[in-house]
Scaffold this motif. Structure first.
Motif, PDB file in Angstrom:
ATOM      1  N   ILE A   1      25.181  68.417 -38.116  1.00  0.00           N
ATOM      2  CA  ILE A   1      26.062  68.270 -39.278  1.00  0.00           C
ATOM      3  C   ILE A   1      25.821  66.960 -40.016  1.00  0.00           C
ATOM      4  O   ILE A   1      26.371  66.744 -41.087  1.00  0.00           O
ATOM      5  CB  ILE A   1      27.549  68.369 -38.867  1.00  0.00           C
ATOM      6  CG1 ILE A   1      27.944  67.207 -37.937  1.00  0.00           C
ATOM      7  CG2 ILE A   1      27.851  69.703 -38.217  1.00  0.00           C
ATOM      8  CD1 ILE A   1      29.442  67.096 -37.695  1.00  0.00           C
ATOM      9  N   ASP A   2      24.995  66.093 -39.433  1.00  0.00           N
ATOM     10  CA  ASP A   2      24.629  64.847 -40.104  1.00  0.00           C
ATOM     11  C   ASP A   2      23.241  64.450 -39.612  1.00  0.00           C
ATOM     12  O   ASP A   2      22.860  64.781 -38.490  1.00  0.00           O
ATOM     13  CB  ASP A   2      25.643  63.743 -39.803  1.00  0.00           C
ATOM     14  CG  ASP A   2      25.552  62.564 -40.772  1.00  0.00           C
ATOM     15  OD1 ASP A   2      24.750  62.653 -41.726  1.00  0.00           O
ATOM     16  OD2 ASP A   2      26.271  61.572 -40.573  1.00  0.00           O
ATOM     17  N   THR A   3      22.491  63.758 -40.452  1.00  0.00           N
ATOM     18  CA  THR A   3      21.128  63.379 -40.091  1.00  0.00           C
ATOM     19  C   THR A   3      20.980  61.865 -40.112  1.00  0.00           C
ATOM     20  O   THR A   3      21.847  61.148 -40.595  1.00  0.00           O
ATOM     21  CB  THR A   3      20.111  63.996 -41.061  1.00  0.00           C
ATOM     22  OG1 THR A   3      20.408  63.551 -42.394  1.00  0.00           O
ATOM     23  CG2 THR A   3      20.174  65.511 -41.019  1.00  0.00           C
ATOM     24  N   GLY A   4      19.848  61.403 -39.594  1.00  0.00           N
ATOM     25  CA  GLY A   4      19.583  59.968 -39.541  1.00  0.00           C
ATOM     26  C   GLY A   4      19.973  59.394 -38.197  1.00  0.00           C
ATOM     27  O   GLY A   4      20.327  60.123 -37.255  1.00  0.00           O
ATOM     28  N   ASP A   5      19.898  58.075 -38.092  1.00  0.00           N
ATOM     29  CA  ASP A   5      20.279  57.399 -36.848  1.00  0.00           C
ATOM     30  C   ASP A   5      21.799  57.391 -36.748  1.00  0.00           C
ATOM     31  O   ASP A   5      22.485  56.656 -37.445  1.00  0.00           O
ATOM     32  CB  ASP A   5      19.733  55.971 -36.832  1.00  0.00           C
ATOM     33  CG  ASP A   5      19.937  55.304 -35.472  1.00  0.00           C
ATOM     34  OD1 ASP A   5      20.733  55.829 -34.655  1.00  0.00           O
ATOM     35  OD2 ASP A   5      19.312  54.263 -35.217  1.00  0.00           O
ATOM     36  N   CYS A   6      22.327  58.236 -35.884  1.00  0.00           N
ATOM     37  CA  CYS A   6      23.776  58.401 -35.735  1.00  0.00           C
ATOM     38  C   CYS A   6      24.235  57.939 -34.357  1.00  0.00           C
ATOM     39  O   CYS A   6      25.135  58.529 -33.746  1.00  0.00           O
ATOM     40  CB  CYS A   6      24.162  59.854 -35.976  1.00  0.00           C
ATOM     41  SG  CYS A   6      23.823  60.428 -37.650  1.00  0.00           S
ATOM     42  N   SER A   7      23.602  56.868 -33.857  1.00  0.00           N
ATOM     43  CA  SER A   7      23.915  56.383 -32.506  1.00  0.00           C
ATOM     44  C   SER A   7      24.974  55.276 -32.520  1.00  0.00           C
ATOM     45  O   SER A   7      25.136  54.570 -31.527  1.00  0.00           O
ATOM     46  CB  SER A   7      22.640  55.880 -31.823  1.00  0.00           C
ATOM     47  OG  SER A   7      22.017  54.868 -32.612  1.00  0.00           O
TER      48      SER A   7
END
Length: 856
Positions: free
Chosen positions: A514-520
């Motif tokens: 549901i979301d992209t990129g660095d989601c850490s």
């Protein structure tokens, strides 16, 4: 003194479990020791006597201006009534630069306090004025404005006592309790189960009366009116004193009671018409005004409400007497204080006229002068607790009224002579039913005992033993985090749980991104905990997010630390050594629940040492069961996970569960060492959550490490008979793990395609190619899209330097662009070769490789 950065740490963090403000403060040489500033401390204390000690007794070290800022920011908040105490100031590696950390209760108040502390210190240095009273007043006003009101605050405090986590969703009173699928929400004294239809009925006074009559509950005679003339006709029909109120009002706004004259009626009608679109006139029931609080199917509190009034002293005017009463510190504007200030408005003047007074009259000594007849706290009234005196039949009538309207939390307004008798016996009645009732009259009554009404509402939302939490796993470390997160999530999903997952390539709910990129980081984790379709959460917890904002949760059930290694952004944010990095990574371990588990790599000394700070229990994992840490832990009968005879073994008190490595595809039959470690960590985490062993085995055997399920994590392709591996490895420890894996894969010729992240240290970039040069035959260097602050060609130069003494590898070419580098490598491959491509743009690069393979 210069402040270069201010951050709000909104969760447990590097410094403490408190919410805190962190600032970077640069001090001049003289400001590094305020004792060198002649007269500074004396001027500081003259401006703020309550600042407290700047130096602990017995300590002789220099006190920097940065530390004074910390002490002042805490003391200013404390003097403004904020419950804060924690602070710390630490010198960085840069001369004269300090990290200043101090606790806050409300972020906006903490930031303002820091600004005021700067002004205070500057004033003390320059010997200029500092308005302490104004500073404290501003802090108090802001704190009152942004903190939760008494009703919502009491429910939040009760939920916290039950161990329920909470999060404010707005600057107002909308609050979420719990996480994911177990969450509940409130807005003031309304829950997410409060009926919208019930609230609409409660707003309609006439409809409420009809329903209560149908339920056999006594209500006063009356009807809606169209204008002042119709109100007079209704009053004549009733033939006695009346009450005028808005048909759809609340909180006593526009309500006037005991009206006996037409002039007073006209004033009352105008006041009601200003609040609501329709006006109700009904019979005035003599007696006292009582508020009954119904929660669920129980009466939990009752209070007698008195209208706003003053007692004459024969000297002061009514206006002066009101000012005297309003000086009580318990009285304020709005609902933040236990009492509200009285006001002399048109209704008060009309009520005074009925009593033969004006605002400038001087009442006789002992004379009681009523300012308005309705007794709401919001209009200046007072409350006396009578909960223990309520007759059972009267309590039953209040509960029946709430149930008939359809409200789970309800304020029932009763007028009668005494709560000691039933309504029928004394001719009393229920005059109003209120949704979202105010709680402060029950929490802090003017007289009598306060009632734990917040606890009653919290218990309505959460049954005994419930805390609104879902299983939460936090995974930290230098390498292996993303694969471990994905594997744990997959295992939990095999057990039927809807899993929310964050990692360095996105946010996933039930496997859907549901979301992209660095989601850490913590923002993405909080979003997962907001999602109502999440039964369990697994978070990759990166160093950057912990430093930037702290954790997204107060505690976790399982904390996994895969390893602590070099090259993970060392040199950024004052994290310069692996030891510094270890302190950041251990934050997740420090915040394991007392009933939770830390899963630690026994073969990694820094990871293993974190066992000492874990509030819960510890499971160690390592390939070698004879490792001293493993052996000692195992001898004590505690949980360990290790490799034996081509099997992963989970052992506790000599009871073993064994899983064949050949049944775990990501290990490629046990040949990929770092994937074995990831599998062991995942097994230990699932075990800690009491996942049954059949589900664990199913998860391990069905997890596929391809570009779709684990992008950039040792993704294996076949290209014209050659082995192609795409990986996001980007630090020396990751490179070493990849080298160990590659050496176990037979190949006629080995080729590597590599770039470097510009935000790493020079030595870390060089070390990567230095290591690869001993194992690979051919190296293709490429410059990626983002150099992260480096000059054009600078990273390539460092990579080239690392290969200058390579015994085996030769640089075949240097290319500008990742996709061109991939194409060049693929064009050179022959059957039996192996090519490791260290990708930068993960999704795009994998798609490009997939396209080229599809073309073949």
């Amino acid at each position: 003194m210069e402040v270069s950065r201010i951050r709000a740490l909104r969760g447990p963090n590097l410094w403490s479990r408190h919410t805190a403000i962190e600032a970077i403060v640069s001090c001049s040489v003289m400001e590094c020791d305020v004792a060198k500033i002649d007269g500074f401390e004396a001027r500081l204390r003259a401006r703020f006597p309550e600042i407290g000690m700047l130096r602990l007794p017995g300590h002789a070290e220099a006190v920097a201006m940065a530390h004074v800022l910390e002490v002042a920011a805490i003391a200013l908040q404390a003097q403004a009534g904020c419950p804060v105490a924690f602070g710390r100031t630490t010198a960085t590696q840069e001369s004269g630069v300090y990290q200043v950390v101090f606790e806050y209760g409300e972020e906006a108040v903490g930031r303002l306090a820091f600004g005021q502390a700067q002004l205070l210190c500057t004033a003390a240095v320059d010997d200029t004025p500092f308005d302490l009273a104004a500073a404290l007043a501003a802090l108090r006003e802001l704190d009152e404005d942004v903190r939760l009101g008494p009703s919502t605050g009491s429910i939040v405090e009760a939920a916290v006592r039950l161990g329920v986590p909470y999060r404010r969703l707005t600057g107002g009173s909308l609050v979420q309790f719990g996480w994911g699928s177990k969450q509940r929400r409130i807005q003031a004294a309304e829950t997410d189960q409060s009926s919208a239809i019930g609230e609409a009925i409660a707003q309609d006074k006439e409809l409420t009366k009809k329903l209560l009559e149908a339920a056999g509950v006594p209500v006063p005679q009356g009807r809606p009116v169209t204008d002042a003339e119709d109100a007079w006709r209704a009053m004549c029909e009733i033939a006695g004193p009346v009450v005028v109120k808005p048909l759809d009002g609340n909180q006593g706004k526009g309500v006037t009671v005991n009206i006996v004259t037409r002039e007073h009626l006209n004033i009352a009608y105008d006041a009601a018409a200003r609040i609501g679109s329709e006006v109700l006139v009904e019979r005035f029931i003599p007696g006292s005004d009582f508020r009954m609080l119904v929660v669920g199917r129980q009466l939990v509190a009752a209070a007698r409400r008195e209208p706003p009034m003053v007692i004459g002293d024969g000297v002061q005017t009514v206006r002066e007497l009101v000012e005297q009463v309003n000086s009580d510190p318990r009285r304020g504007e709005g609902h933040a204080t236990s009492l509200t200030k009285m006001h002399i408005d048109s209704i008060a003047l009309a009520r005074l006229q009925v009593q033969g007074h004006t605002a400038d009259s001087i009442p006789a000594k002992g004379e009681c002068v009523v300012l308005r007849n309705n007794a709401n706290l919001s209009t200046g009234g007072t409350a006396t607790d009578v909960t223990d005196d309520v007759h059972p039949d009267l309590a039953a009538s209040a509960v029946a009224a709430a149930q008939m309207v359809g409200l789970d939390i309800c304020g029932v307004d009763v007028v009668c002579d005494s709560v000691l008798r039933s309504l029928d016996e004394q001719g009393g009645g229920i005059v109003e039913v209120n949704a979202a009732p105010g709680l402060r009259m029950h929490l802090q009554p003017s007289f009598g005992k306060g009632r734990a009404v917040g606890d009653a509402i919290a218990s309505l939302m959460f049954n005994q033993g419930e805390d609104g939490r879902i299983p939460l796993v936090a995974v930290a470390g230098t390498n292996g985090k993303t694969t471990t997160v994905r594997l744990i999530s997959h295992i939990l999903g095999c057990g039927g749980l809807r899993v929310g997952m964050t990692n360095s390539d996105g946010v996933y709910i039930e496997g859907r991104r549901i979301d992209t990129g660095d989601c850490s980081g913590p923002k993405s984790a909080r979003n997962v905990l907001l999602h109502p379709d999440v039964d369990a959460a697994v978070f990759e917890t990166a160093r950057g997010g912990v430093l930037r904002e702290g954790l997204a949760f107060d505690r976790c059930d399982v904390a996994v630390v895969t390893n602590i290694g070099m090259g993970d952004h060392l040199g950024l944010n004052y994290i310069s050594t692996v030891e510094d990095l270890s302190v950041v990574k251990r934050v997740v371990v420090q915040n394991v629940a007392p009933t939770g588990v830390a899963v630690l790599n026994a073969a990694d000394a820094m990871s293993a040492a974190m066992a000492d700070v874990c509030p819960g229990s510890v499971t160690f994992f390592a390939a070698d069961r004879h490792h001293p840490v493993m052996a000692a832990h195992r001898a004590q009968g505690r949980r360990v996970v290790y490799v034996d005879n081509h099997q992963i073994v989970a052992c506790e008190n000599k009871v073993e569960q064994r899983i064949e490595l050949k049944q775990i595809p990501i290990t490629r039959g046990g040949t990929i060492g770092f994937q074995i470690e990831n599998a062991m960590a995942s097994i230990a985490a699932a075990w800690a959550l009491d996942v049954d062993w059949d589900t664990i085995r199913q998860g391990l055997s069905t997890f596929v490490n391809d570009a779709a399920t684990a992008p950039g994590r040792f993704n294996f392709f076949d290209y014209k008979g050659a082995s192609v591996i795409a990986d996001y490895g980007h630090n020396p420890d990751a490179i070493q793990a990849l080298i160990s894996a590659v050496e176990n894969i037979p190949a006629k010729r080995r080729m590597v395609v590599i770039s470097g992240a510009g935000d790493r240290r020079d030595e870390d970039i060089r070390l990567q190619t230095e290591m690869l040069g001993e194992v690979f035959d051919e190296v293709i260097l490429y410059q990626d899209q983002c150099q992260r602050g480096r000059a054009d060609g600078e990273v390539l130069g460092l990579l080239r330097d690392g290969l200058s003494n390579a015994k085996r590898a030769k640089i075949s070419c240097e290319i500008n662009g990742e996709f061109l580098a991939i194409d060049t490598a693929l064009s050179r491959l022959e059957a039996g070769d192996l090519c490791l491509i260290l990708i930068d743009q993960v999704d795009e690069a994998l798609a490009h490789i997939g396209k080229r393979i599809a073309e073949v």
